[in-house]
Design an enzyme around this catalytic site. Sequence first.
Site, mmCIF file in Angstrom:
data_model
loop_
_atom_site.group_PDB
_atom_site.id
_atom_site.type_symbol
_atom_site.label_atom_id
_atom_site.label_comp_id
_atom_site.label_asym_id
_atom_site.label_seq_id
_atom_site.Cartn_x
_atom_site.Cartn_y
_atom_site.Cartn_z
ATOM 1 C CB ALA A 83 -0.822 -0.072 1.272
ATOM 2 N N GLY A 102 0.983 -5.143 1.034
ATOM 3 C CA GLY A 102 -0.348 -5.163 0.152
ATOM 4 C C GLY A 102 0.193 -6.052 -1.173
ATOM 5 C CD GLU A 161 -1.839 -7.867 2.955
ATOM 6 O OE1 GLU A 161 -1.521 -6.631 2.623
ATOM 7 O OE2 GLU A 161 -2.155 -7.917 4.106
ATOM 8 C CD GLU A 193 2.226 -5.675 5.732
ATOM 9 O OE1 GLU A 193 3.209 -6.168 5.812
ATOM 10 O OE2 GLU A 193 1.276 -5.793 4.794
HETATM 11 N N1 CO8 Z 1 4.608 3.576 -0.744
HETATM 12 C C1 CO8 Z 1 4.903 4.805 -1.169
HETATM 13 N N2 CO8 Z 1 5.914 4.754 -1.965
HETATM 14 C C2 CO8 Z 1 6.809 3.763 -1.982
HETATM 15 C C3 CO8 Z 1 6.554 2.511 -1.680
HETATM 16 C C4 CO8 Z 1 5.304 2.204 -1.004
HETATM 17 N N3 CO8 Z 1 4.991 1.032 -0.397
HETATM 18 N N4 CO8 Z 1 7.257 1.692 -1.987
HETATM 19 C C5 CO8 Z 1 8.372 2.460 -2.731
HETATM 20 N N5 CO8 Z 1 8.137 3.700 -2.517
HETATM 21 C C6 CO8 Z 1 8.799 4.795 -3.351
HETATM 22 C C7 CO8 Z 1 9.868 5.253 -2.279
HETATM 23 O O1 CO8 Z 1 9.695 6.058 -1.310
HETATM 24 C C8 CO8 Z 1 10.871 5.788 -3.394
HETATM 25 O O2 CO8 Z 1 10.172 7.280 -3.958
HETATM 26 P P1 CO8 Z 1 11.315 8.448 -3.938
HETATM 27 O O3 CO8 Z 1 11.684 8.098 -5.399
HETATM 28 O O4 CO8 Z 1 10.366 9.546 -4.409
HETATM 29 O O5 CO8 Z 1 12.265 8.571 -2.970
HETATM 30 C C9 CO8 Z 1 10.409 5.087 -4.782
HETATM 31 O O6 CO8 Z 1 9.192 4.249 -4.476
HETATM 32 C C10 CO8 Z 1 11.502 4.097 -5.173
HETATM 33 O O7 CO8 Z 1 11.851 3.447 -3.865
HETATM 34 P P2 CO8 Z 1 13.347 3.106 -3.189
HETATM 35 O O8 CO8 Z 1 14.261 3.921 -3.617
HETATM 36 O O9 CO8 Z 1 13.091 2.443 -2.065
HETATM 37 O O10 CO8 Z 1 13.660 1.636 -4.192
HETATM 38 P P3 CO8 Z 1 14.412 0.282 -4.038
HETATM 39 O O11 CO8 Z 1 14.522 -0.213 -5.229
HETATM 40 O O12 CO8 Z 1 15.786 0.814 -3.328
HETATM 41 O O13 CO8 Z 1 13.648 -0.548 -2.802
HETATM 42 C C11 CO8 Z 1 11.540 -1.423 -2.158
HETATM 43 C C12 CO8 Z 1 12.376 -0.954 -3.388
HETATM 44 C C13 CO8 Z 1 12.423 -2.748 -1.447
HETATM 45 C C14 CO8 Z 1 10.315 -1.970 -2.648
HETATM 46 C C15 CO8 Z 1 11.437 -0.054 -1.121
HETATM 47 O O14 CO8 Z 1 10.904 0.741 -1.708
HETATM 48 C C16 CO8 Z 1 10.606 -0.418 0.008
HETATM 49 O O15 CO8 Z 1 11.260 -1.205 1.088
HETATM 50 N N6 CO8 Z 1 9.324 -0.024 0.020
HETATM 51 C C17 CO8 Z 1 8.302 -0.044 0.860
HETATM 52 C C18 CO8 Z 1 7.498 -1.663 1.060
HETATM 53 C C19 CO8 Z 1 6.799 -1.781 2.239
HETATM 54 O O16 CO8 Z 1 7.383 -1.500 3.453
HETATM 55 N N7 CO8 Z 1 5.600 -2.238 2.078
HETATM 56 C C20 CO8 Z 1 4.589 -2.670 2.901
HETATM 57 C C21 CO8 Z 1 3.537 -1.051 2.856
HETATM 58 S S1 CO8 Z 1 2.494 -1.257 4.170
HETATM 59 C C22 CO8 Z 1 1.206 -2.170 3.349
HETATM 60 O O17 CO8 Z 1 1.366 -2.800 2.305
HETATM 61 C C23 CO8 Z 1 0.104 -2.332 4.328
HETATM 62 C C24 CO8 Z 1 -1.110 -3.136 3.328
HETATM 63 C C25 CO8 Z 1 -2.394 -3.193 4.138
HETATM 64 C C26 CO8 Z 1 -2.791 -1.861 4.328
HETATM 65 C C27 CO8 Z 1 -4.033 -2.084 5.149
HETATM 66 C C28 CO8 Z 1 -4.835 -0.565 5.046
HETATM 67 C C29 CO8 Z 1 -4.677 0.361 6.220
#
Ligand code: CO8
Length: 260
Positions: free
Chosen positions: A66, A111, A114, A134
């Site tokens: 998400a 997500g 999921e 998460e």
């Molecule tokens: N949300 C928003 N932005 C994101 C997300 C995300 N989940 N993942 C990546 N981005 C953005 C980064 O902020 C970055 O933006 P910017 O260029 O503006 O700085 C861009 O994408 C590229 O990301 P990275 O530079 O971090 O790229 P990498 O290739 O180095 O890493 C990863 C990729 C490993 C995917 C890393 O971005 C990461 O760890 N992302 C977050 C993953 C995460 O924690 N996901 C879980 C989110 S919570 C969730 O899904 C809950 C679901 C249930 C919700 C229930 C509703 C309330």
Amino acid sequence: MPFEHLHLERDGATALITIDRPKARNALNRQALDELRQAVLEVRHDEAVRAAIVTGAGDKAFVAGADISELALLSPAEGKAYALRGQHVFDLIEQSGKPFIAAINGYALGGGCELAMACTLRIAADTAILGQPEVKLGLIPGFAGTQRLARLVGKGRAMDIVLTGRNVEAGEALQIGLVDRVVPGAALMAEARAMAQGLAASAPLAIHAAIEAISRGGEMAFPEAEFLEATLFGLTFATEDMREGTRAFLEKRKAIFRGR
Ligand code: CO8
């Protein structure tokens, strides 16, 4: 209505949904989730489509979860409503009656994992990374990840993956049943398309019944699940496709299924 964050393409009896938010590693913001709901409903109601593939644009991410920038601003009530919304959309995929194949081309986190688990089948590139990180954000999975993960890989492994929030590489995901096939990245879409076309060539009502028997039956006590299976088995005898399939076998020709 054109979509902003995904593409929906049809190719014969198969459909391809590509989540496309490259700036956020294809993370699902609210609009992307709504568009996904709309795309899934279009697939479900299009009689010509018999199987669908879900993937992410590019080669880095399937869906990185998400959108964290949106989650960060939610109140408790909004958080719950958002989780229910996501669960609803993913339930639509699981209960669409058509096979959805997740083609996991990169990160499938939170997500994204999921979403993959709500699909009927999962093919991963050998470079894919799955996980439920998460807890590292002070959250728990909210799009039914705690439930589908435990059902797919068992309670102990689900505890390990959710409580550590660690990355699960494709090889381990295959070993524990989190994905069903792993292929070289370059072969992922060809493999997913071949699988979708294969599923599309089978009798759609039988495919639907088999999905129901496995998915719904898995939530029932064994005797009731067996009874559901027998009932759905019996129902297939009411279909033209069952007559066609058995007749084609006996006549040594290829069956032509019409979904009737
Ligand atoms: N949300 C928003 N932005 C994101 C997300 C995300 N989940 N993942 C990546 N981005 C953005 C980064 O902020 C970055 O933006 P910017 O260029 O503006 O700085 C861009 O994408 C590229 O990301 P990275 O530079 O971090 O790229 P990498 O290739 O180095 O890493 C990863 C990729 C490993 C995917 C890393 O971005 C990461 O760890 N992302 C977050 C993953 C995460 O924690 N996901 C879980 C989110 S919570 C969730 O899904 C809950 C679901 C249930 C919700 C229930 C509703 C309330």
